[in-house]
Design a protein around this motif. Structure first.
Motif, PDB file in Angstrom:
ATOM      1  N   ARG A  91       0.835  -1.203   0.000  1.00  0.00           N
ATOM      2  CA  ARG A  91       0.000   0.000   0.000  1.00  0.00           C
ATOM      3  C   ARG A  91       0.875   1.260   0.000  1.00  0.00           C
ATOM      4  O   ARG A  91       1.556   1.537   0.987  1.00  0.00           O
ATOM      5  CB  ARG A  91      -0.935  -0.006   1.197  1.00  0.00           C
ATOM      6  CG  ARG A  91      -1.851  -1.238   1.226  1.00  0.00           C
ATOM      7  CD  ARG A  91      -2.520  -1.404   2.558  1.00  0.00           C
ATOM      8  NE  ARG A  91      -1.487  -1.567   3.597  1.00  0.00           N
ATOM      9  CZ  ARG A  91      -1.714  -1.426   4.888  1.00  0.00           C
ATOM     10  NH1 ARG A  91      -2.923  -1.127   5.326  1.00  0.00           N
ATOM     11  NH2 ARG A  91      -0.736  -1.582   5.766  1.00  0.00           N
ATOM     12  N   GLN A  92       0.846   2.005  -1.093  1.00  0.00           N
ATOM     13  CA  GLN A  92       1.612   3.251  -1.170  1.00  0.00           C
ATOM     14  C   GLN A  92       1.207   4.185  -0.030  1.00  0.00           C
ATOM     15  O   GLN A  92       0.032   4.336   0.260  1.00  0.00           O
ATOM     16  CB  GLN A  92       1.357   3.947  -2.502  1.00  0.00           C
ATOM     17  CG  GLN A  92       2.033   3.284  -3.658  1.00  0.00           C
ATOM     18  CD  GLN A  92       1.978   4.144  -4.910  1.00  0.00           C
ATOM     19  OE1 GLN A  92       2.044   5.364  -4.853  1.00  0.00           O
ATOM     20  NE2 GLN A  92       1.863   3.487  -6.042  1.00  0.00           N
ATOM     21  N   GLY A  93       2.198   4.776   0.609  1.00  0.00           N
ATOM     22  CA  GLY A  93       1.948   5.686   1.715  1.00  0.00           C
ATOM     23  C   GLY A  93       1.902   5.003   3.069  1.00  0.00           C
ATOM     24  O   GLY A  93       1.851   5.665   4.103  1.00  0.00           O
ATOM     25  N   SER A  94       1.943   3.686   3.079  1.00  0.00           N
ATOM     26  CA  SER A  94       1.921   2.949   4.342  1.00  0.00           C
ATOM     27  C   SER A  94       3.279   3.064   5.033  1.00  0.00           C
ATOM     28  O   SER A  94       4.320   2.985   4.374  1.00  0.00           O
ATOM     29  CB  SER A  94       1.611   1.474   4.086  1.00  0.00           C
ATOM     30  OG  SER A  94       1.839   0.698   5.251  1.00  0.00           O
ATOM     31  N   TYR A  97       5.251   0.005   4.021  1.00  0.00           N
ATOM     32  CA  TYR A  97       5.310  -0.343   2.600  1.00  0.00           C
ATOM     33  C   TYR A  97       6.587  -1.146   2.306  1.00  0.00           C
ATOM     34  O   TYR A  97       7.693  -0.775   2.702  1.00  0.00           O
ATOM     35  CB  TYR A  97       5.287   0.905   1.722  1.00  0.00           C
ATOM     36  CG  TYR A  97       5.399   0.586   0.251  1.00  0.00           C
ATOM     37  CD1 TYR A  97       4.282   0.162  -0.465  1.00  0.00           C
ATOM     38  CD2 TYR A  97       6.615   0.677  -0.409  1.00  0.00           C
ATOM     39  CE1 TYR A  97       4.389  -0.155  -1.815  1.00  0.00           C
ATOM     40  CE2 TYR A  97       6.723   0.368  -1.766  1.00  0.00           C
ATOM     41  CZ  TYR A  97       5.605  -0.054  -2.451  1.00  0.00           C
ATOM     42  OH  TYR A  97       5.706  -0.384  -3.786  1.00  0.00           O
ATOM     43  N   GLY A 118      -4.308  -5.422  -0.726  1.00  0.00           N
ATOM     44  CA  GLY A 118      -3.173  -4.507  -0.747  1.00  0.00           C
ATOM     45  C   GLY A 118      -1.889  -5.135  -0.254  1.00  0.00           C
ATOM     46  O   GLY A 118      -0.896  -4.447  -0.040  1.00  0.00           O
ATOM     47  N   GLN A 182       4.915  -0.473  -9.802  1.00  0.00           N
ATOM     48  CA  GLN A 182       4.155   0.728  -9.440  1.00  0.00           C
ATOM     49  C   GLN A 182       2.866   0.256  -8.771  1.00  0.00           C
ATOM     50  O   GLN A 182       1.951  -0.215  -9.439  1.00  0.00           O
ATOM     51  CB  GLN A 182       3.856   1.577 -10.675  1.00  0.00           C
ATOM     52  CG  GLN A 182       3.105   2.846 -10.386  1.00  0.00           C
ATOM     53  CD  GLN A 182       3.865   3.806  -9.472  1.00  0.00           C
ATOM     54  OE1 GLN A 182       5.068   3.988  -9.595  1.00  0.00           O
ATOM     55  NE2 GLN A 182       3.165   4.397  -8.539  1.00  0.00           N
ATOM     56  N   SER A 183       2.810   0.357  -7.457  1.00  0.00           N
ATOM     57  CA  SER A 183       1.679  -0.193  -6.718  1.00  0.00           C
ATOM     58  C   SER A 183       0.392   0.586  -6.978  1.00  0.00           C
ATOM     59  O   SER A 183       0.372   1.813  -6.879  1.00  0.00           O
ATOM     60  CB  SER A 183       1.965  -0.187  -5.216  1.00  0.00           C
ATOM     61  OG  SER A 183       0.843  -0.724  -4.531  1.00  0.00           O
ATOM     62  N   PHE A 185      -2.166   0.088  -5.028  1.00  0.00           N
ATOM     63  CA  PHE A 185      -2.820   0.083  -3.714  1.00  0.00           C
ATOM     64  C   PHE A 185      -2.429   1.334  -2.934  1.00  0.00           C
ATOM     65  O   PHE A 185      -1.283   1.772  -2.996  1.00  0.00           O
ATOM     66  CB  PHE A 185      -2.404  -1.151  -2.916  1.00  0.00           C
ATOM     67  CG  PHE A 185      -2.717  -2.451  -3.597  1.00  0.00           C
ATOM     68  CD1 PHE A 185      -4.010  -2.924  -3.668  1.00  0.00           C
ATOM     69  CD2 PHE A 185      -1.704  -3.206  -4.168  1.00  0.00           C
ATOM     70  CE1 PHE A 185      -4.300  -4.137  -4.295  1.00  0.00           C
ATOM     71  CE2 PHE A 185      -1.974  -4.420  -4.797  1.00  0.00           C
ATOM     72  CZ  PHE A 185      -3.281  -4.883  -4.854  1.00  0.00           C
ATOM     73  N   THR A 186      -3.372   1.882  -2.190  1.00  0.00           N
ATOM     74  CA  THR A 186      -3.061   3.038  -1.352  1.00  0.00           C
ATOM     75  C   THR A 186      -3.406   2.736   0.094  1.00  0.00           C
ATOM     76  O   THR A 186      -4.321   1.973   0.401  1.00  0.00           O
ATOM     77  CB  THR A 186      -3.836   4.292  -1.803  1.00  0.00           C
ATOM     78  OG1 THR A 186      -5.221   3.989  -1.864  1.00  0.00           O
ATOM     79  CG2 THR A 186      -3.370   4.771  -3.160  1.00  0.00           C
ATOM     80  N   TYR A 187      -2.648   3.353   0.956  1.00  0.00           N
ATOM     81  CA  TYR A 187      -2.799   3.179   2.396  1.00  0.00           C
ATOM     82  C   TYR A 187      -3.869   4.118   2.924  1.00  0.00           C
ATOM     83  O   TYR A 187      -3.884   5.307   2.575  1.00  0.00           O
ATOM     84  CB  TYR A 187      -1.465   3.461   3.075  1.00  0.00           C
ATOM     85  CG  TYR A 187      -1.501   3.474   4.578  1.00  0.00           C
ATOM     86  CD1 TYR A 187      -1.663   2.289   5.286  1.00  0.00           C
ATOM     87  CD2 TYR A 187      -1.354   4.661   5.280  1.00  0.00           C
ATOM     88  CE1 TYR A 187      -1.669   2.289   6.672  1.00  0.00           C
ATOM     89  CE2 TYR A 187      -1.371   4.662   6.655  1.00  0.00           C
ATOM     90  CZ  TYR A 187      -1.526   3.481   7.351  1.00  0.00           C
ATOM     91  OH  TYR A 187      -1.542   3.484   8.723  1.00  0.00           O
ATOM     92  N   GLU A 188      -4.756   3.593   3.738  1.00  0.00           N
ATOM     93  CA  GLU A 188      -5.764   4.399   4.410  1.00  0.00           C
ATOM     94  C   GLU A 188      -5.595   4.181   5.902  1.00  0.00           C
ATOM     95  O   GLU A 188      -5.857   3.087   6.404  1.00  0.00           O
ATOM     96  CB  GLU A 188      -7.165   4.009   3.963  1.00  0.00           C
ATOM     97  CG  GLU A 188      -7.411   4.296   2.494  1.00  0.00           C
ATOM     98  CD  GLU A 188      -8.796   3.855   2.038  1.00  0.00           C
ATOM     99  OE1 GLU A 188      -9.698   3.698   2.885  1.00  0.00           O
ATOM    100  OE2 GLU A 188      -8.951   3.653   0.824  1.00  0.00           O
TER     101      GLU A 188
END
Length: 191
Positions: A91-94, A97, A118, A182-183, A185-188
């Protein structure tokens, strides 16, 4: 059904130990109950079951995942044998990661690993003739099927091969490295 749930090093990845009730005949275990898993924080509705047999010790399957729009969460368990099971945060931004966490799962003890969407997933068999079963919350989508190298040095999974050469598929041996991925998935962050 009360579950023994352990949070692993990466939030969202859970080690679950369903209760077993044994007597002279053997044992009984409820391996899945929607209500109990929802109460444990696993809100997935699983739609497909998969099963694999790995004949040799040191078989590595992974690191696999499905990309959006068809990502999958997995609930993994061993029917027979033992594995070292791994989840890798994509997850990008995790804050985690590219990091991994893992646990040993055995058919005898019945542990399960919950791998959220993710994450990449993979395992290494610790004994011959190991059977693994897992539930997924999304149907198989060939166009979204993806993977990363099991031996990616940037991820650095410490596979417990104990001197045995890893046995991997051609597909897994040719998977890309994390640095070339290039992931989607994004981090929430959760409260």
């Amino acid at each position: 059904m009360a579950l023994d749930v352990e949070k692993l090093a990466i939030p969202g990845v859970l080690l679950i130990r369903p209760k077993k009730f044994g007597d002279a005949r053997g044992y009984f275990s409820e391996t899945y109950n929607l209500r109990a898993y929802q109460e444990a924080g696993i809100g997935c509705t699983f739609v497909q079951d998969n099963q694999s047999l790995s004949a040799q010790k040191g078989t590595i399957r992974g690191l696999h995942f499905q990309t959006p729009p068809e990502p999958q969460a997995k609930l993994v368990r061993v029917l027979r044998g033992a594995i070292f099971d791994v989840a890798v945060d994509l997850r990008q931004g995790s804050p985690t990661y590219g990091k991994w966490c893992g646990a040993t799962l055995t058919g005898e003890a019945g542990e399960q690993l919950f791998v959220p969407r993710g994450f990449a997933h993979g395992f290494c068999t610790l004994v011959p003739d190991t059977e693994v079963a897992y539930k997924v919350d999304g149907f198989y989508a060939p166009g979204c099927d993806a993977g990363l190298r099991f031996d990616d040095p940037d991820i650095g999974v410490a596979w417990p091969l104990d001197g045995v050469a890893a046995l991997v598929s051609d597909k897994d041996a040719k998977a890309p490295f994390l640095r070339d991925f290039q992931s989607p998935f994004t981090y929430e962050a959760t409260a």
